[in-house]
Motif scaffolding. Structure first.
Motif, PDB file in Angstrom:
ATOM      1  N   ALA A   1      11.230   8.798  -0.758  1.00 12.55           N
ATOM      2  CA  ALA A   1      10.244   7.861  -1.288  1.00 12.55           C
ATOM      3  C   ALA A   1       9.608   7.070  -0.161  1.00 12.55           C
ATOM      4  O   ALA A   1       8.477   6.618  -0.266  1.00 12.55           O
ATOM      5  N   GLY A   2      10.326   6.908   0.926  1.00 12.78           N
ATOM      6  CA  GLY A   2       9.810   6.126   2.041  1.00 12.78           C
ATOM      7  C   GLY A   2      10.685   6.341   3.260  1.00 12.78           C
ATOM      8  O   GLY A   2      11.783   6.880   3.168  1.00 12.78           O
ATOM      9  N   MET A   3      10.170   5.945   4.417  1.00 12.94           N
ATOM     10  CA  MET A   3      10.943   6.043   5.657  1.00 12.94           C
ATOM     11  C   MET A   3      10.648   4.810   6.506  1.00 12.94           C
ATOM     12  O   MET A   3      10.129   4.900   7.612  1.00 12.94           O
ATOM     13  N   ILE A   4      11.000   3.642   5.942  1.00 10.17           N
ATOM     14  CA  ILE A   4      10.711   2.362   6.598  1.00 10.17           C
ATOM     15  C   ILE A   4      11.044   2.388   8.084  1.00 10.17           C
ATOM     16  O   ILE A   4      10.298   1.879   8.908  1.00 10.17           O
ATOM     17  N   SER A   5      12.181   3.003   8.416  1.00  7.29           N
ATOM     18  CA  SER A   5      12.643   2.972   9.805  1.00  7.29           C
ATOM     19  C   SER A   5      11.701   3.714  10.744  1.00  7.29           C
ATOM     20  O   SER A   5      11.798   3.573  11.952  1.00  7.29           O
ATOM     21  N   GLN A   6      10.791   4.524  10.184  1.00  6.05           N
ATOM     22  CA  GLN A   6       9.955   5.372  11.027  1.00  6.05           C
ATOM     23  C   GLN A   6       8.492   4.944  11.129  1.00  6.05           C
ATOM     24  O   GLN A   6       7.768   5.421  11.995  1.00  6.05           O
ATOM     25  N   TYR A   7       8.051   4.061  10.237  1.00  2.86           N
ATOM     26  CA  TYR A   7       6.621   3.775  10.164  1.00  2.86           C
ATOM     27  C   TYR A   7       6.038   3.245  11.474  1.00  2.86           C
ATOM     28  O   TYR A   7       4.909   3.530  11.818  1.00  2.86           O
TER      29      TYR A   7
ATOM     30  N   LEU B   1      -4.459   6.099  -1.096  1.00  7.07           N
ATOM     31  CA  LEU B   1      -5.747   6.276  -1.746  1.00  7.07           C
ATOM     32  C   LEU B   1      -6.765   5.322  -1.149  1.00  7.07           C
ATOM     33  O   LEU B   1      -7.960   5.537  -1.237  1.00  7.07           O
ATOM     34  N   PHE B   2      -6.281   4.248  -0.540  1.00  7.41           N
ATOM     35  CA  PHE B   2      -7.178   3.221  -0.020  1.00  7.41           C
ATOM     36  C   PHE B   2      -6.448   2.458   1.075  1.00  7.41           C
ATOM     37  O   PHE B   2      -5.229   2.497   1.182  1.00  7.41           O
ATOM     38  N   ASN B   3      -7.194   1.757   1.891  1.00  8.10           N
ATOM     39  CA  ASN B   3      -6.614   0.859   2.880  1.00  8.10           C
ATOM     40  C   ASN B   3      -6.795  -0.560   2.404  1.00  8.10           C
ATOM     41  O   ASN B   3      -7.871  -0.947   1.957  1.00  8.10           O
ATOM     42  N   SER B   4      -5.752  -1.360   2.512  1.00  5.49           N
ATOM     43  CA  SER B   4      -5.821  -2.734   2.025  1.00  5.49           C
ATOM     44  C   SER B   4      -6.707  -3.605   2.899  1.00  5.49           C
ATOM     45  O   SER B   4      -7.296  -4.561   2.427  1.00  5.49           O
ATOM     46  N   PHE B   5      -6.777  -3.264   4.191  1.00  5.76           N
ATOM     47  CA  PHE B   5      -7.455  -4.138   5.152  1.00  5.76           C
ATOM     48  C   PHE B   5      -8.631  -3.460   5.826  1.00  5.76           C
ATOM     49  O   PHE B   5      -8.477  -2.380   6.392  1.00  5.76           O
ATOM     50  N   ALA B   6      -9.787  -4.100   5.759  1.00  2.00           N
ATOM     51  CA  ALA B   6     -10.951  -3.665   6.521  1.00  2.00           C
ATOM     52  C   ALA B   6     -11.718  -4.923   6.921  1.00  2.00           C
ATOM     53  O   ALA B   6     -11.679  -5.933   6.191  1.00  2.00           O
TER      54      ALA B   6
ATOM     55  N   ASP C   1       2.603  -6.010  -2.183  1.00  2.00           N
ATOM     56  CA  ASP C   1       3.511  -4.867  -2.103  1.00  2.00           C
ATOM     57  C   ASP C   1       3.756  -4.452  -0.654  1.00  2.00           C
ATOM     58  O   ASP C   1       2.866  -4.605   0.193  1.00  2.00           O
ATOM     59  N   PRO C   2       4.937  -3.894  -0.398  1.00  2.00           N
ATOM     60  CA  PRO C   2       5.306  -3.546   0.982  1.00  2.00           C
ATOM     61  C   PRO C   2       4.384  -2.518   1.636  1.00  2.00           C
ATOM     62  O   PRO C   2       4.354  -2.418   2.852  1.00  2.00           O
ATOM     63  N   TYR C   3       3.648  -1.722   0.833  1.00  2.00           N
ATOM     64  CA  TYR C   3       2.754  -0.752   1.471  1.00  2.00           C
ATOM     65  C   TYR C   3       1.536  -1.441   2.105  1.00  2.00           C
ATOM     66  O   TYR C   3       0.777  -0.813   2.848  1.00  2.00           O
ATOM     67  N   MET C   4       1.332  -2.735   1.811  1.00  2.00           N
ATOM     68  CA  MET C   4       0.126  -3.439   2.280  1.00  2.00           C
ATOM     69  C   MET C   4       0.281  -3.889   3.732  1.00  2.00           C
ATOM     70  O   MET C   4       0.429  -5.077   4.040  1.00  2.00           O
ATOM     71  N   ARG C   5       0.262  -2.918   4.588  1.00  2.00           N
ATOM     72  CA  ARG C   5       0.411  -3.198   6.014  1.00  2.00           C
ATOM     73  C   ARG C   5      -0.316  -2.104   6.792  1.00  2.00           C
ATOM     74  O   ARG C   5      -0.748  -1.111   6.224  1.00  2.00           O
ATOM     75  N   GLY C   6      -0.440  -2.293   8.079  1.00  2.00           N
ATOM     76  CA  GLY C   6      -1.074  -1.284   8.913  1.00  2.00           C
ATOM     77  C   GLY C   6      -0.021  -0.516   9.676  1.00  2.00           C
ATOM     78  O   GLY C   6       1.061  -1.036   9.942  1.00  2.00           O
TER      79      GLY C   6
ATOM     80  N   GLU D   1       2.334 -12.497   3.639  1.00  2.00           N
ATOM     81  CA  GLU D   1       3.136 -12.560   4.863  1.00  2.00           C
ATOM     82  C   GLU D   1       4.617 -12.685   4.508  1.00  2.00           C
ATOM     83  O   GLU D   1       5.482 -12.079   5.132  1.00  2.00           O
ATOM     84  N   GLY D   2       4.866 -13.467   3.445  1.00  2.00           N
ATOM     85  CA  GLY D   2       6.251 -13.768   3.067  1.00  2.00           C
ATOM     86  C   GLY D   2       7.087 -12.574   2.677  1.00  2.00           C
ATOM     87  O   GLY D   2       8.287 -12.520   2.967  1.00  2.00           O
ATOM     88  N   ILE D   3       6.487 -11.574   2.042  1.00  5.09           N
ATOM     89  CA  ILE D   3       7.327 -10.452   1.579  1.00  5.09           C
ATOM     90  C   ILE D   3       7.856  -9.642   2.766  1.00  5.09           C
ATOM     91  O   ILE D   3       8.898  -9.003   2.665  1.00  5.09           O
ATOM     92  N   PHE D   4       7.133  -9.681   3.890  1.00  8.82           N
ATOM     93  CA  PHE D   4       7.630  -8.941   5.051  1.00  8.82           C
ATOM     94  C   PHE D   4       8.667  -9.752   5.830  1.00  8.82           C
ATOM     95  O   PHE D   4       9.386  -9.220   6.660  1.00  8.82           O
ATOM     96  N   ALA D   5       8.730 -11.057   5.531  1.00  4.94           N
ATOM     97  CA  ALA D   5       9.744 -11.910   6.150  1.00  4.94           C
ATOM     98  C   ALA D   5      10.916 -12.132   5.199  1.00  4.94           C
ATOM     99  O   ALA D   5      11.872 -12.807   5.535  1.00  4.94           O
ATOM    100  N   GLY D   6      10.819 -11.526   3.998  1.00  2.17           N
ATOM    101  CA  GLY D   6      11.913 -11.670   3.033  1.00  2.17           C
ATOM    102  C   GLY D   6      11.958 -13.051   2.397  1.00  2.17           C
ATOM    103  O   GLY D   6      13.003 -13.488   1.929  1.00  2.17           O
TER     104      GLY D   6
END
Lengths: 365, 365
Positions: A272-278, A85-90, A68-73, A347-352
């Motif tokens: 719902a989101g602000m992709i341009s700002q993250y 609720l949680f961080n995907s990466f540690a 899912d697109p939220y799985m990023r830092g 990786e692929g979902i962020f590269a479309g």
């Protein structure tokens, strides 16, 4: 797939299962790359320890994992980020994310061996879900649809679309609905919910191909490629000469600024989101103009996260399952096979690169 | 005060009354100055013409006229401004504004000769209210309080405070409430409503004197002079270490930006005004940062105007009249005598010369 390993040592550990995992090398910033993750194999007991006080642990076998697109830092380490609720990466920990699983053993009163569940799990063959993490597990009662759907249309992204549209947007038949980042899992569904309600729906997306699919496959009335528009205000005036009743905002920034002046009286902006700002350095944040429209048009602008709406999950299923069974909703999946394919898929979902909701098949049952 | 003039000509016009007026010289930009207005005398018939189809005209004698902060022109002629039912200033036309009046004659089914009314009238001794303008007239049923209160606490500003606080803000006992431009007619009332509900209330204002009055006369828990604060974020963190549940925004801009990051989960921002933005050239508008907080904190931000809430006027009176009769609300008026004092009084409210709600007394009955 479970491989029993003989354990000649500890008599309480006579049998162990192999447990392949995908782990993060470290915390990440921005989009994850396959090189940020690595594969490893460990072992796990095939049953839970003897019940202790208040233990609600659940041992599951993972069937599908979700990208899912939220799985990023976030790029800038800011204390402002409190929506997760949680961080995907540690470091050296299995990736955490949504998935579909089968219960192998349970101390939780709501789950029994053999139950199918979806919710927050880990990128490994078997996961021990403990404590408050079990709050994010839902029992799957309807298995006449593909189980993988519970990572998407029937899971978190579906519930996000449902809550944002039906609950936050307060939609009415015939209203004019604009969705940015409309080709995303959430945007696609919001657009289809809006069409099913009899709204006029326009989406923006980032490529000619996505625009064509929104119009031809997902039933949007219109769609446009924001990369080809120099003036978002002019673009919105072209597609909404009478103005916008509902703006489902996934991007923020300049598109929000343009939408604000094109809203109709008593319009609603669902944030719902602000992709341009993250990934914007707070020092260089631009700020959004045209907020005076909030008063002039009596606009309600509301941010939300899906976590506040899971109590509506049964109602959500009552709405969406019939749509799926009757073929009224288009839903496309892109299923990669095997845990090993996870890092490339993510990786692929962020590269479309994905052609539909990206799912990883771990086991069929 | 009515002076009957003999009219030897037209037999249907045998009697005319003198009608002193305050007129605008032209449209205005920004704050009105007394030199933007002039006095003149005309005549008006003391009765309405014979009823025609659908005629709802009401002839009134004005008793009190109101000076309100909305009575100004925007500096930049923009099509964005759609929040007004009327413009106060038009070339060689009487100033239009709120007032209290007595009905002399009426074709309107809801009003009868002798009724006391409040609503939108004109700056003159007698006014003919016609067509849709009569929609903005309310009959005064409770006259045991000063009639002038119907220009303020019991009129449009009072109703604005009530709608913004009780309806838009969805307040709960014990919540943390911040009000900007808190010494304004609306801000003062919102703060007192919030205190009566058991909230913790802090206001910002533009002078040391106003800050002292907010704390000592109007019962605010704290108040601060925004002109003495270099860092609004730090100021808000000082007064709201636990964050803000409700921000009643009258100013927009930098204060809104700071409030956004200090909101609590599920906070509400009531957008009642954006004083800081009204005279900003759109070319030089700065934009508001920190809108990501809308998602992280699940904030609802809602613009409103009082016009959408007048159906609640009876409910409003049920709440506020007892507060007034029991002395639970502080309300201060500054009454100027005579229509001639109008231009100076109106100029004065933008210079902060008034000591309370600015009212102009035209006639006592």
């Amino acid at each position: 797939m479970a491989t029993a390993l003989a354990d000649g040592g500890d008599p309480t550990n006579t049998m162990m299962m192999r447990n392949k995992q995908v782990l993060a090398k470290d915390y990440i910033t921005g989009n994850p790359k396959q090189t940020d993750m690595y594969l490893s194999v460990t072992t796990i007991k095939p049953y839970l320890e003897v019940d202790s006080n208040n233990d609600v642990s659940v041992l599951v076998k993972n069937l599908y994992l979700s990208c899912d697109p939220y799985m990023r830092g976030v790029k800038f380490n800011t204390t402002k980020v409190q929506d997760r609720l949680f961080n995907s990466f540690a470091p050296d920990s299995p990736i955490i994310g949504y998935g579909v699983a089968k219960v192998l053993d349970s101390h939780h009163p709501e789950f029994r061996k053999g139950d199918l569940v979806w919710g927050v799990t880990k990128w490994e063959e078997y996961s021990l879900i403990t404590d408050s993490m079990t709050d994010s597990l839902f029992k799957i009662k309807d298995a006449d649809v593909p189980l993988s759907y519970y990572t998407g249309i029937l899971g978190m992204p579906g519930m996000t679309s449902y809550a944002g549209f039906y609950q936050v947007a307060s939609p009415n038949k015939g209203e004019f609905v604009f969705i940015s980042s409309a080709f995303g899992a959430v945007g696609q569904l919001v657009g289809q919910f809006a069409k099913l309600m009899g709204c006029y729906v326009v989406g923006s997306a980032g490529s000619k191909q996505k625009v064509e699919l929104l119009k031809n496959q997902f039933g949007f009335d219109e769609a446009f490629n924001y990369k080809e528009e120099h003036d978002f205000d002019a673009a919105l005036k072209r597609y909404f000469p009478q103005g916008i009743d509902i703006y489902f905002d996934n991007v923020g920034g300049k598109m929000l600024e343009a939408a604000l002046v094109n809203m109709r009286l008593h319009g609603r902006i669902v944030v719902a989101g602000m992709i341009s700002q993250y990934d914007v350095d707070p020092e260089h944040e631009k700020g959004v103009k045209n907020l005076l429209s909030l008063i002039y048009k009596r606009i309600r602008m509301e941010g939300f996260t899906v976590y506040d709406y899971y109590h509506l999950y049964p109602k959500f299923l009552d709405t969406v399952l019939p749509y799926i069974r009757q073929g009224k909703i288009t839903y496309v999946e892109d299923i990669a096979e095997g845990l090993e394919s996870g890092p490339v898929a993510l990786e692929g979902i962020f590269a479309g690169r994905n052609a539909g909701k990206q799912v990883i098949l771990i086991a069929r049952d």
